[in-house]
Design a protein around this motif. Structure first.
Motif, PDB file in Angstrom:
ATOM      1  N   PHE A 361      -6.046  -7.445 -34.699  1.00 40.30           N
ATOM      2  CA  PHE A 361      -5.347  -6.137 -34.314  1.00 40.30           C
ATOM      3  C   PHE A 361      -4.883  -5.218 -35.314  1.00 40.30           C
ATOM      4  O   PHE A 361      -4.158  -5.439 -36.207  1.00 40.30           O
ATOM      5  CB  PHE A 361      -4.367  -6.553 -33.369  1.00 40.30           C
ATOM      6  N   ASN A 362      -5.408  -4.134 -35.385  1.00 35.36           N
ATOM      7  CA  ASN A 362      -5.097  -3.132 -36.436  1.00 35.36           C
ATOM      8  C   ASN A 362      -5.628  -1.755 -36.030  1.00 35.36           C
ATOM      9  O   ASN A 362      -6.901  -1.269 -36.006  1.00 35.36           O
ATOM     10  CB  ASN A 362      -5.694  -3.608 -37.822  1.00 35.36           C
ATOM     11  N   LYS A 382      -7.155  -3.693 -21.451  1.00 31.42           N
ATOM     12  CA  LYS A 382      -6.271  -4.764 -22.092  1.00 31.42           C
ATOM     13  C   LYS A 382      -5.804  -5.929 -21.117  1.00 31.42           C
ATOM     14  O   LYS A 382      -5.851  -5.930 -20.016  1.00 31.42           O
ATOM     15  CB  LYS A 382      -4.989  -3.828 -22.433  1.00 31.42           C
ATOM     16  N   ARG A 383      -5.758  -6.958 -21.726  1.00 29.41           N
ATOM     17  CA  ARG A 383      -5.022  -8.254 -21.253  1.00 29.41           C
ATOM     18  C   ARG A 383      -4.307  -8.933 -22.192  1.00 29.41           C
ATOM     19  O   ARG A 383      -4.892  -9.320 -22.971  1.00 29.41           O
ATOM     20  CB  ARG A 383      -6.305  -9.063 -20.513  1.00 29.41           C
ATOM     21  N   LEU A 408      -8.249  -4.805 -26.004  1.00 30.17           N
ATOM     22  CA  LEU A 408      -6.944  -5.421 -26.480  1.00 30.17           C
ATOM     23  C   LEU A 408      -6.433  -6.625 -25.880  1.00 30.17           C
ATOM     24  O   LEU A 408      -6.107  -6.630 -24.812  1.00 30.17           O
ATOM     25  CB  LEU A 408      -5.896  -4.166 -26.448  1.00 30.17           C
ATOM     26  N   THR A 409      -6.561  -7.830 -26.790  1.00 32.88           N
ATOM     27  CA  THR A 409      -6.524  -8.881 -25.896  1.00 32.88           C
ATOM     28  C   THR A 409      -5.845 -10.020 -27.070  1.00 32.88           C
ATOM     29  O   THR A 409      -5.522  -9.723 -28.127  1.00 32.88           O
ATOM     30  CB  THR A 409      -7.725  -9.380 -25.249  1.00 32.88           C
ATOM     31  N   ARG A 410      -5.868 -11.275 -26.590  1.00 37.69           N
ATOM     32  CA  ARG A 410      -5.706 -12.355 -27.599  1.00 37.69           C
ATOM     33  C   ARG A 410      -6.774 -13.301 -27.705  1.00 37.69           C
ATOM     34  O   ARG A 410      -7.451 -13.686 -26.419  1.00 37.69           O
ATOM     35  CB  ARG A 410      -4.504 -13.200 -27.242  1.00 37.69           C
ATOM     36  N   VAL A 411      -7.448 -13.558 -28.804  1.00 38.33           N
ATOM     37  CA  VAL A 411      -8.339 -14.635 -28.885  1.00 38.33           C
ATOM     38  C   VAL A 411      -7.817 -15.850 -29.649  1.00 38.33           C
ATOM     39  O   VAL A 411      -7.190 -15.732 -30.709  1.00 38.33           O
ATOM     40  CB  VAL A 411      -9.451 -14.147 -29.696  1.00 38.33           C
ATOM     41  N   ALA A 412      -7.649 -16.954 -28.893  1.00 38.35           N
ATOM     42  CA  ALA A 412      -6.990 -18.097 -29.403  1.00 38.35           C
ATOM     43  C   ALA A 412      -5.832 -18.193 -29.834  1.00 38.35           C
ATOM     44  O   ALA A 412      -5.249 -18.409 -30.961  1.00 38.35           O
ATOM     45  CB  ALA A 412      -8.189 -18.786 -30.575  1.00 38.35           C
ATOM     46  N   GLY A 413      -5.012 -17.012 -29.141  1.00 32.40           N
ATOM     47  CA  GLY A 413      -3.575 -16.928 -29.498  1.00 32.40           C
ATOM     48  C   GLY A 413      -3.417 -15.552 -30.359  1.00 32.40           C
ATOM     49  O   GLY A 413      -2.123 -15.339 -30.557  1.00 32.40           O
ATOM     50  N   ALA A 414      -4.263 -15.048 -30.878  1.00 35.11           N
ATOM     51  CA  ALA A 414      -4.186 -14.120 -32.104  1.00 35.11           C
ATOM     52  C   ALA A 414      -4.379 -12.817 -31.352  1.00 35.11           C
ATOM     53  O   ALA A 414      -5.625 -12.837 -30.840  1.00 35.11           O
ATOM     54  CB  ALA A 414      -5.107 -14.316 -33.190  1.00 35.11           C
ATOM     55  N   PRO A 415      -3.605 -11.906 -31.651  1.00 31.53           N
ATOM     56  CA  PRO A 415      -3.919 -10.623 -31.197  1.00 31.53           C
ATOM     57  C   PRO A 415      -5.301  -9.916 -31.644  1.00 31.53           C
ATOM     58  O   PRO A 415      -5.539  -9.824 -33.003  1.00 31.53           O
ATOM     59  CB  PRO A 415      -2.906  -9.535 -31.494  1.00 31.53           C
ATOM     60  N   THR A 416      -6.178  -9.403 -30.701  1.00 32.84           N
ATOM     61  CA  THR A 416      -7.372  -9.247 -31.159  1.00 32.84           C
ATOM     62  C   THR A 416      -8.036  -7.954 -30.707  1.00 32.84           C
ATOM     63  O   THR A 416      -7.561  -7.704 -29.662  1.00 32.84           O
ATOM     64  CB  THR A 416      -8.405 -10.433 -30.931  1.00 32.84           C
ATOM     65  N   MET A 417      -8.883  -7.069 -31.239  1.00 28.85           N
ATOM     66  CA  MET A 417      -9.789  -6.138 -30.738  1.00 28.85           C
ATOM     67  C   MET A 417     -11.228  -6.488 -30.616  1.00 28.85           C
ATOM     68  O   MET A 417     -11.690  -6.836 -31.628  1.00 28.85           O
ATOM     69  CB  MET A 417      -9.592  -4.827 -31.712  1.00 28.85           C
TER      70      MET A 417
END
Length: 423
Positions: A361-362, A382-383, A408-417
């Motif tokens: 996420f950036n 987003k989720r 905009l979500t999480r992948v394996a706990g990390a904020p991710t795009m």
């Protein structure tokens, strides 16, 4: 108070006159933004009370088109609360079909009592399906409207009875006794939506006991109901229409093919049979239904080439595992209802996207990437992210002719795009 022959309500009666009908016809396609000037002109030739009533009803009919379609909406009557709370035709017709599939009686039209009938959206479809309907509501104007709507839209159905009564004191055992109940509790109060099922009017526990006492029926509830509140002898069905979750229904049938431990090979239970304890997701207008198989949660895995967004009814029914199994996929995060897979497989229960980029996420990095690729049309989903889509689009200052979708979500706990496009 019970009144089986409600008298015409003063607010509605003028509209039923020849003059009122002519006004409604003339106002069918009027522009609400021009109502002030229009009302001034109409009051030169018509009573002010009639003009106000006709404008209000015309406005409600225009709003109702989204739920009932033009053919029905412009022949119906509404109250502001009634048009807001009414069940859309596609959902009511599906529900009437499920009542028909239950097999309530061997001969003659089965009788269904519709408690909290409102303006009659469900009563209309039940009557069209061939049921003898008794519709109950405590508001006099609403009862008159329901009676008019059912009579107008289901003229060839078994005669419908409209009863003005408080459902909490209405005698369900009085003749003609129902074969099944449909209950649509009020889920809005003076402060907006009611989330506690026991604060519904009537409370969910009362509705459950009423359906049990009759032996068969359905209870309309909010789709966000916690699963632990679903009684074990009821089936829960979540319904979406064109991708939007509309409602959930609790179904019960004490006898018949769906009353046992559940339909299995050779059981003879049809697709509409009620299975106690089951969860299902129904997608309209296709009429497709996914039923739970008790699968464990899917494994979490790295993001593959494709991302699948399950239909909202599938998510609400907790049937993401069934779709993931069908796709040979896994979750991107144990708390996020996105499915990922390496291969694209067609499924009606989820929308597929091809993923081109996976980024931490950036927002600055995302903005640079979108500018580099000439993306001027961005769909934001987003989720598990606090970022609002409109705010994100504003900050991206999009320019260009290309389009893209960002998750905009999480992948394996990390904020991710995740960046991609519909498959």
């Amino acid at each position: 108070m019970t009144d089986r022959t409600p008298s015409p309500a003063p607010s509605l009666a003028p509209l039923l006159s020849d003059e009122g009908q002519a006004l409604l016809a003339a106002l069918r396609d009027h522009d609400p933004a021009q109502e002030l000037a229009l009302a001034t002109r109409l009051r030169r030739d018509h009573p002010a009370e009639l003009v106000s009533a006709a404008l209000a009803q015309a406005r409600l009919r225009q709003r109702a088109v989204a739920k009932f379609g033009e053919r029905d909406a412009y022949r119906m009557y509404f109250t502001p609360h009634g048009v807001e709370q009414a069940t859309r035709t596609s959902v009511a017709a599906h529900r009437a079909g499920r009542f028909r599939d239950i097999g309530l009686r061997d001969s003659g039209p089965a009788r269904i009592t519709d408690l909290c009938c409102g303006v009659g959206g469900d009563a209309i479809e039940l009557a069209r399906a061939g049921f003898a309907v008794t519709a109950v509501d405590r508001d006099a104007v609403t009862c008159e409207i329901a009676e008019l709507n059912v009579r107008t839209l289901a003229p060839d159905a078994p005669p419908a009875t409209v009863v003005r009564a408080d459902v909490l004191t209405y005698d369900l055992a009085a003749a003609p006794a129902p074969d099944a109940l449909f209950i649509d509790p009020a889920r809005r109060g003076g402060r907006g939506r009611i989330f506690d099922p026991e604060a519904y009017s009537p409370p969910l526990s009362w509705a459950v006991e009423a359906v049990r006492a009759v032996g068969a029926g359905g209870i309309k509830i909010a789709p966000g109901i916690p699963h632990e509140l679903v009684p074990g002898d009821f089936e829960a069905e979540w319904i979406s229409d064109s991708g939007d979750v509309k409602e959930a229904v609790l179904w019960h049938h004490a006898t018949g093919p769906g009353a046992g431990p559940g339909p299995g090979p050779g059981s003879g239970a049809g697709p509409g049979a009620i299975t106690p304890g089951a969860r299902r997701a129904t997608l309209l207008p296709a009429g497709l239904t996914l039923t739970g198989r008790g699968l464990p949660d899917p494994p979490v895995r790295k993001v593959g080439r494709y991302l699948y967004e399950p239909d909202g009814a599938v998510i609400r029914a907790h049937l993401v595992a069934e779709v993931a199994d069908e796709l040979d996929g896994g979750l991107i995060d144990e708390t996020i209802a996105y499915i990922t897979a390496d291969e694209r497989r067609p499924t009606p229960y989820a929308v597929a996207y091809e993923i081109t980029d996976e980024l931490p996420f950036n927002l600055k990095r995302l903005k640079a990437l979108l500018r580099e690729r000439g993306v001027g049309i961005l769909t934001v989903k987003k989720r598990g992210s606090p970022v609002e889509p409109e705010e994100l689009r504003r900050r991206m200052k999009l320019q260009g002719r290309e389009s893209a979708t960002v998750f905009l979500t999480r992948v394996a706990g990390a904020p991710t795009m995740l960046l991609g496009r519909p498959a």
